[in-house]
Scaffold this motif. Sequence first.
Motif, PDB file in Angstrom:
ATOM      1  N   SER A 211       1.277  -1.045  -0.096  1.00  0.00           N
ATOM      2  CA  SER A 211      -0.002  -0.162   0.191  1.00  0.00           C
ATOM      3  C   SER A 211       0.708   1.166   0.182  1.00  0.00           C
ATOM      4  O   SER A 211       1.701   1.671   1.129  1.00  0.00           O
ATOM      5  N   LEU A 212       0.524   1.973  -1.330  1.00  0.00           N
ATOM      6  CA  LEU A 212       1.818   3.246  -0.974  1.00  0.00           C
ATOM      7  C   LEU A 212       0.514   4.804  -0.758  1.00  0.00           C
ATOM      8  O   LEU A 212      -0.347   4.704  -1.300  1.00  0.00           O
ATOM      9  N   GLY A 213       1.740   5.869  -0.102  1.00  0.00           N
ATOM     10  CA  GLY A 213       0.887   7.222  -0.587  1.00  0.00           C
ATOM     11  C   GLY A 213      -0.489   6.878   0.963  1.00  0.00           C
ATOM     12  O   GLY A 213      -0.987   8.063   0.958  1.00  0.00           O
ATOM     13  N   SER A 214      -0.498   5.710   1.568  1.00  0.00           N
ATOM     14  CA  SER A 214      -1.028   5.772   3.095  1.00  0.00           C
ATOM     15  C   SER A 214      -0.412   5.945   4.301  1.00  0.00           C
ATOM     16  O   SER A 214      -1.656   5.957   5.818  1.00  0.00           O
ATOM     17  N   MET A 215       0.755   6.370   3.827  1.00  0.00           N
ATOM     18  CA  MET A 215       1.680   6.048   5.592  1.00  0.00           C
ATOM     19  C   MET A 215       1.025   7.419   6.501  1.00  0.00           C
ATOM     20  O   MET A 215       0.878   7.856   7.565  1.00  0.00           O
ATOM     21  N   ASP A 216       0.875   8.563   5.226  1.00  0.00           N
ATOM     22  CA  ASP A 216       0.863  10.193   6.729  1.00  0.00           C
ATOM     23  C   ASP A 216      -0.658  10.467   6.624  1.00  0.00           C
ATOM     24  O   ASP A 216      -1.086  11.477   6.339  1.00  0.00           O
ATOM     25  N   GLY A 217      -1.805   9.609   5.651  1.00  0.00           N
ATOM     26  CA  GLY A 217      -2.967  10.046   5.326  1.00  0.00           C
ATOM     27  C   GLY A 217      -2.915  11.278   4.562  1.00  0.00           C
ATOM     28  O   GLY A 217      -3.940  12.041   4.171  1.00  0.00           O
ATOM     29  N   ARG A 218      -1.725  11.678   3.454  1.00  0.00           N
ATOM     30  CA  ARG A 218      -1.496  12.536   2.139  1.00  0.00           C
ATOM     31  C   ARG A 218      -2.068  11.803   1.089  1.00  0.00           C
ATOM     32  O   ARG A 218      -2.635  13.087   0.323  1.00  0.00           O
ATOM     33  N   GLY A 219      -1.800  11.075   0.701  1.00  0.00           N
ATOM     34  CA  GLY A 219      -1.547  10.834  -0.295  1.00  0.00           C
ATOM     35  C   GLY A 219      -0.260  11.070  -1.053  1.00  0.00           C
ATOM     36  O   GLY A 219       0.723  12.316  -0.971  1.00  0.00           O
ATOM     37  N   MET A 220      -0.138  10.470  -2.308  1.00  0.00           N
ATOM     38  CA  MET A 220       1.187  11.100  -3.393  1.00  0.00           C
ATOM     39  C   MET A 220       0.610  12.333  -4.122  1.00  0.00           C
ATOM     40  O   MET A 220      -0.332  12.062  -4.867  1.00  0.00           O
ATOM     41  N   GLN A 221       1.503  13.285  -3.996  1.00  0.00           N
ATOM     42  CA  GLN A 221       0.769  14.832  -4.865  1.00  0.00           C
ATOM     43  C   GLN A 221       1.068  14.108  -6.302  1.00  0.00           C
ATOM     44  O   GLN A 221       1.795  14.140  -6.238  1.00  0.00           O
ATOM     45  N   ILE A 222      -0.005  14.263  -6.860  1.00  0.00           N
ATOM     46  CA  ILE A 222       0.027  14.040  -8.671  1.00  0.00           C
ATOM     47  C   ILE A 222      -0.128  15.352  -9.031  1.00  0.00           C
ATOM     48  O   ILE A 222      -0.882  16.565  -9.793  1.00  0.00           O
ATOM     49  N   ARG A 223       1.058  15.670 -10.252  1.00  0.00           N
ATOM     50  CA  ARG A 223       1.285  17.650 -10.856  1.00  0.00           C
ATOM     51  C   ARG A 223      -0.173  17.173 -11.963  1.00  0.00           C
ATOM     52  O   ARG A 223      -0.626  16.079 -12.667  1.00  0.00           O
TER      53      ARG A 223
END
Length: 296
Positions: A211-223
């Motif tokens: 599971s990626l992008g969920s450790m800090d609760g904000r997800g991966m920002q996509i331009r």
Amino acid sequence: MNAGAEYTALNFFTHPATVEGAPVRKFTDRASDPESNVVSRDSNVTRAYYSIGSVPNRIPGTKDIKGFFSFLSGLAWSFNLTSPRTYRGNLINYPDDGRHYKTPEEYLMNQLFPLPSQLGRNMEYVYEDYQIYFTLYLGYYEGQNVHFGVGPVYGLAFYRMDILQNDTRISSVKNEVQDLKGLRVLFEYNIGQYFPDTILYNAYFFAEITSLGSMDGRGMQIRNQVTTANNLPAPSLYMTMTTYRFGVRKELQLSKETPKKEEGPAYPPLKNLPSAGLPKKEGDIQTTSSETENPG
């Protein structure tokens, strides 16, 4: 080298819009997370894939630690490099539902009561990336035929993303880099034990969840380069990715094994000689005496 299949779920979302510092939660979607607004239909993809990586390895020097620092013996690490993969899906009412607004009150009403997906703004996205990342297993069990590990993932994703509306590309970003943070659970079973005399002698069946992008609760920002209906900058787009993989892992050996020497006694057996400190046998003594008496 891994060969298998994957099932990936992608979700794109934005953080709630704010009016005078207060987040706006949509009244039409009461089951949604108040911290985020999901703007995509689930994009579920099942496909074959290839990746190159290392098997989980113990942290050097920690395997036999005893005492207070014995917990370090449970640490392991591995790395993975994946091949490029492409995902397609739809964005629903992003960055808004397409209605123009002139006053803050109209903007607030549009946020609270967006148009249904059948009437609102719909766009298609094409997302492609390849990833390189390391996994630090904070708990790793290595049995004779079963391996199990769990730990955080850190790495990089190199991606491109196109957004299309009415068959017109309205946003295209390429060669972007995004840091990866997530969590992985891994299970492996040694199937090579059933094929000891074949090329599969060291093959493992594996199943993993990443599971990626969920450790800090904000997800991966996509331009992206999308604008609102009023030609204003769109809110940031975030992504989470959960991948379920299963298949067969085969270890590749790049160096030739050193042939093992035949085991034998450390020293040659001592001969039955007086110099060895051993008494002569009676037969040997008689033979020697007779040879002395009759030299001819």
